[in-house]
Design a protein around this motif. Structure first.
Motif, PDB file in Angstrom:
ATOM      1  N   LEU A 128       0.859  -1.181   0.000  1.00  0.00           N
ATOM      2  CA  LEU A 128       0.000   0.000   0.000  1.00  0.00           C
ATOM      3  C   LEU A 128       0.897   1.233   0.000  1.00  0.00           C
ATOM      4  CD1 LEU A 128      -3.014   0.829   0.243  1.00  0.00           C
ATOM      5  CD2 LEU A 128      -2.689   0.891   2.726  1.00  0.00           C
ATOM      6  N   ASN A 129       0.700   2.129  -0.951  1.00  0.00           N
ATOM      7  CA  ASN A 129       1.546   3.319  -1.077  1.00  0.00           C
ATOM      8  C   ASN A 129       0.776   4.594  -0.764  1.00  0.00           C
ATOM      9  OD1 ASN A 129       2.813   1.228  -3.059  1.00  0.00           O
ATOM     10  ND2 ASN A 129       4.414   2.719  -2.681  1.00  0.00           N
ATOM     11  N   SER A 130       1.501   5.572  -0.237  1.00  0.00           N
ATOM     12  CA  SER A 130       0.914   6.888   0.011  1.00  0.00           C
ATOM     13  C   SER A 130       0.335   7.460  -1.273  1.00  0.00           C
ATOM     14  CB  SER A 130       1.975   7.860   0.532  1.00  0.00           C
ATOM     15  OG  SER A 130       2.450   7.482   1.796  1.00  0.00           O
ATOM     16  N   PRO A 131      -0.750   8.215  -1.174  1.00  0.00           N
ATOM     17  CA  PRO A 131      -1.267   8.915  -2.359  1.00  0.00           C
ATOM     18  C   PRO A 131      -0.333  10.058  -2.744  1.00  0.00           C
ATOM     19  CG  PRO A 131      -2.445   9.611  -0.396  1.00  0.00           C
ATOM     20  CD  PRO A 131      -1.544   8.488   0.036  1.00  0.00           C
ATOM     21  N   GLU A 132      -0.481  10.560  -3.950  1.00  0.00           N
ATOM     22  CA  GLU A 132       0.337  11.694  -4.380  1.00  0.00           C
ATOM     23  C   GLU A 132      -0.090  12.953  -3.625  1.00  0.00           C
ATOM     24  OE1 GLU A 132       1.070  12.326  -8.449  1.00  0.00           O
ATOM     25  OE2 GLU A 132       2.224  10.472  -8.559  1.00  0.00           O
ATOM     26  N   THR A 133       0.887  13.780  -3.304  1.00  0.00           N
ATOM     27  CA  THR A 133       0.643  15.019  -2.572  1.00  0.00           C
ATOM     28  C   THR A 133       1.488  16.133  -3.194  1.00  0.00           C
ATOM     29  OG1 THR A 133       2.481  14.705  -1.016  1.00  0.00           O
ATOM     30  CG2 THR A 133       0.376  13.662  -0.443  1.00  0.00           C
ATOM     31  N   ASP A 134       1.458  17.306  -2.571  1.00  0.00           N
ATOM     32  CA  ASP A 134       2.285  18.421  -3.053  1.00  0.00           C
ATOM     33  C   ASP A 134       3.781  18.130  -2.924  1.00  0.00           C
ATOM     34  OD1 ASP A 134       0.112  19.876  -3.765  1.00  0.00           O
ATOM     35  OD2 ASP A 134       0.177  21.281  -2.082  1.00  0.00           O
ATOM     36  N   VAL A 135       4.147  17.161  -2.078  1.00  0.00           N
ATOM     37  CA  VAL A 135       5.576  16.849  -1.908  1.00  0.00           C
ATOM     38  C   VAL A 135       5.941  15.475  -2.459  1.00  0.00           C
ATOM     39  CG1 VAL A 135       5.846  18.341   0.100  1.00  0.00           C
ATOM     40  CG2 VAL A 135       5.216  15.934   0.443  1.00  0.00           C
ATOM     41  N   TYR A 136       4.953  14.712  -2.929  1.00  0.00           N
ATOM     42  CA  TYR A 136       5.230  13.365  -3.436  1.00  0.00           C
ATOM     43  C   TYR A 136       4.581  13.146  -4.792  1.00  0.00           C
ATOM     44  CZ  TYR A 136       5.011   8.247  -3.842  1.00  0.00           C
ATOM     45  OH  TYR A 136       5.107   6.953  -4.291  1.00  0.00           O
ATOM     46  N   HIS A 137       5.421  13.008  -5.818  1.00  0.00           N
ATOM     47  CA  HIS A 137       4.981  12.659  -7.157  1.00  0.00           C
ATOM     48  C   HIS A 137       5.725  11.380  -7.528  1.00  0.00           C
ATOM     49  CE1 HIS A 137       3.191  16.663  -7.520  1.00  0.00           C
ATOM     50  NE2 HIS A 137       4.293  17.106  -6.961  1.00  0.00           N
ATOM     51  N   LYS A 138       5.024  10.256  -7.518  1.00  0.00           N
ATOM     52  CA  LYS A 138       5.693   8.962  -7.646  1.00  0.00           C
ATOM     53  C   LYS A 138       6.468   8.810  -8.952  1.00  0.00           C
ATOM     54  CE  LYS A 138       1.490   6.606  -9.295  1.00  0.00           C
ATOM     55  NZ  LYS A 138       0.507   5.543  -8.991  1.00  0.00           N
ATOM     56  N   SER A 139       6.072   9.532  -9.989  1.00  0.00           N
ATOM     57  CA  SER A 139       6.788   9.439 -11.265  1.00  0.00           C
ATOM     58  C   SER A 139       8.149  10.127 -11.211  1.00  0.00           C
ATOM     59  CB  SER A 139       5.947  10.057 -12.387  1.00  0.00           C
ATOM     60  OG  SER A 139       5.733  11.440 -12.158  1.00  0.00           O
ATOM     61  N   SER A 140       8.410  10.859 -10.130  1.00  0.00           N
ATOM     62  CA  SER A 140       9.689  11.572 -10.002  1.00  0.00           C
ATOM     63  C   SER A 140      10.473  11.117  -8.776  1.00  0.00           C
ATOM     64  CB  SER A 140       9.439  13.081  -9.914  1.00  0.00           C
ATOM     65  OG  SER A 140       8.772  13.544 -11.064  1.00  0.00           O
ATOM     66  N   ILE A 141      10.166   9.914  -8.267  1.00  0.00           N
ATOM     67  CA  ILE A 141      10.852   9.390  -7.085  1.00  0.00           C
ATOM     68  C   ILE A 141      11.352   7.981  -7.374  1.00  0.00           C
ATOM     69  CG2 ILE A 141      10.519   8.566  -4.708  1.00  0.00           C
ATOM     70  CD1 ILE A 141      10.554  11.499  -4.660  1.00  0.00           C
ATOM     71  N   LEU A 142      12.571   7.676  -6.957  1.00  0.00           N
ATOM     72  CA  LEU A 142      13.107   6.321  -7.020  1.00  0.00           C
ATOM     73  C   LEU A 142      13.525   5.902  -5.615  1.00  0.00           C
ATOM     74  CD1 LEU A 142      15.238   6.498 -10.270  1.00  0.00           C
ATOM     75  CD2 LEU A 142      13.374   4.882  -9.876  1.00  0.00           C
ATOM     76  N   TYR A 143      13.053   4.747  -5.174  1.00  0.00           N
ATOM     77  CA  TYR A 143      13.399   4.289  -3.833  1.00  0.00           C
ATOM     78  C   TYR A 143      14.891   3.960  -3.768  1.00  0.00           C
ATOM     79  CZ  TYR A 143      13.353   1.698   0.536  1.00  0.00           C
ATOM     80  OH  TYR A 143      13.603   1.286   1.822  1.00  0.00           O
ATOM     81  N   GLY A 144      15.550   4.491  -2.748  1.00  0.00           N
ATOM     82  CA  GLY A 144      16.969   4.230  -2.547  1.00  0.00           C
ATOM     83  C   GLY A 144      17.903   5.224  -3.206  1.00  0.00           C
ATOM     84  N   LEU A 145      17.344   6.182  -3.977  1.00  0.00           N
ATOM     85  CA  LEU A 145      18.219   7.129  -4.686  1.00  0.00           C
ATOM     86  C   LEU A 145      18.978   8.018  -3.707  1.00  0.00           C
ATOM     87  CD1 LEU A 145      19.121   8.058  -7.491  1.00  0.00           C
ATOM     88  CD2 LEU A 145      17.330   9.787  -7.420  1.00  0.00           C
TER      89      LEU A 145
END
Length: 436
Positions: free
Chosen positions: A202-219
């Protein structure tokens, strides 16, 4: 005007047109359009004033800001900061539940230990646990004075019809997701109970600080190693990243089970131009690898691949081989993407000429995504040797794919850019164009 692949969506052929003289752009696939300020706003997830400040800083321009400008900027910044503070509180709460809560120790910590994680690894990745109960986080946050609307907007709690709240994550181990600066912007939570009716992750929804298309886990954790080694290893899962990191392979990130995006590739490209895709050897893993390779190629990066034996993934195989042998396995089994794809598709053709032609076209379709014409030319030479076809024929087929839609797109680009140029363009937000 100039045309290229659009940075705002998964563009398969050049759709993004730019007029350098008029300082405007337009994508004819996704519809994004605007000027240099709106580009920065969209591409870097910046507010308008942040985009202007970024431009001013880049070109050494002093800005004079009105009180109203500053007030609007402060409102946006305070909102973002409130979300980050709430997310950081949640991260500390989940970590404490894992290390000090009875349920966290018995269930969450036991799970991580069973997966072979050491205490220092658990601490390094700040892993946590959310215990049983509907509103443990919400109650604790309320005691500390956190506003329910901020917690809700951060994706930590959800509102019922009677306006009461419940926690978004319950009875799951927690993986905090950080931006490249190390700030916690979201969470992923894995279910441990076999009778859990929700999704496995289960993942957090997108917010003003989280855009999943611009995040890589572990970067964030791996960026120094990626830069130092001039290579990024790409996996699918959170535990792939964590296990490899624990075994000394630190230049690794995960797409977190979602399709790879151009935005994620741009993040990596700031650190290295070399990506090695690690994927499971089953059919689903191969398909995912193929999709990822195409996105990486479109981003102009160099791609190698490593395939694991059936039934194995980077996490399991690293544990099986141990640190040194796993590193050796990676080095000995890296293949340039062209050889990987050729072997795979030619093998599938089973000597059937028709299937071989189809396989060759599929490879050419991937080559057409490479923006560098010289690099495409080198790959055509290699493909010619593998499929035993004349280079000139392969070039002809590649050009058909590359140029198929170019004349139409170019005409549309010139017409639309001319329309945009005639508008009174103000630096107040995205340009809206009537495309009827």
């Amino acid at each position: 005007s100039r045309t290229g692949l659009c940075p705002f969506h998964d563009d398969k052929s050049p759709s993004f047109s730019v007029s350098p003289s008029k300082k405007i752009y337009k994508c004819f696939s996704c519809g994004k359009a605007g000027n240099v300020a709106t580009f920065l706003m969209e591409n870097n997830q910046l507010g308008f004033f942040d985009a202007i400040r970024e431009l001013a800083k880049r070109y050494n321009i002093d800005l004079e800001e009105s009180e109203q400008d500053q007030e609007e900027y402060d409102i946006v910044q305070k909102k973002r900061e409130s979300l980050l503070i709430a997310l950081n509180f949640a991260n500390e709460f989940y970590k404490n539940e894992l290390k000090n809560g009875d349920e966290g120790k018995q269930i969450g910590l036991s799970y991580f230990k069973e997966r072979g994680l050491l205490n220092q690894t658990i601490d390094f990745f700040e892993l946590g646990y959310s215990r049983k109960g509907w509103d443990n986080l919400y109650q604790e946050a309320s005691k500390k004075g956190y506003n329910a609307s901020v917690l809700e907007e951060a994706g930590l709690i959800k509102r019922r019809e009677d306006d009461s709240f419940f926690d978004f994550f319950r009875e799951r181990v927690i993986f905090p997701i950080k931006n490249i600066s190390g700030k916690v912007v979201a969470f992923a939570a894995r279910a441990l109970k076999s009778d859990d009716k929700g999704p496995k992750y289960l993942n957090s929804p997108e917010t003003d600080v989280y855009h999943k298309s611009s995040i890589l886990y572990g970067l964030y954790e791996g960026k120094k190693s990626i830069s130092r080694q001039d290579e990024c290893l790409l996996t699918e899962g959170y535990l792939d990243v964590i296990t490899l990191n624990q075994n000394g392979v630190e230049n690794v990130v995960a797409s977190s089970g979602t399709a790879l995006t151009p935005g994620q590739i741009r993040l990596v490209s700031r650190l290295t131009k070399n990506i090695t895709v690690l994927f499971d050897g089953d059919e689903a893993g191969v398909k995912a690898a193929k999709r990822g390779i195409d996105v990486i190629l479109e981003g102009g990066l160099n791609v190698k691949v490593v395939s694991f034996p059936d039934g194995e993934d980077p996490d399991s195989y690293c544990k099986k081989l141990g640190s040194d042998d796993f590193k050796k396995f990676l080095e000995e089994n890296k293949k340039d993407f062209i050889f990987f794809m050729a072997e795979l598709l030619v093998e599938k053709s089973e000597g059937d000429p028709i299937k071989l032609v189809a396989a060759t076209r599929e490879i050419l379709d991937s080559l057409a995504k490479i923006p560098d014409s010289l690099k495409r030319s080198v790959y055509i030479q290699e493909l010619s040797k593998i499929v035993k076809q004349d280079e000139s024929i392969l070039f002809q087929e590649l050009n058909k794919i590359t140029w198929k839609k170019e004349p139409v797109k170019k005409r549309r680009a010139e017409q639309e850019l001319e329309k945009i140029a005639n508008l009174n363009i103000e630096n107040e937000g995205p340009i809206v164009i009537d495309e009827r």
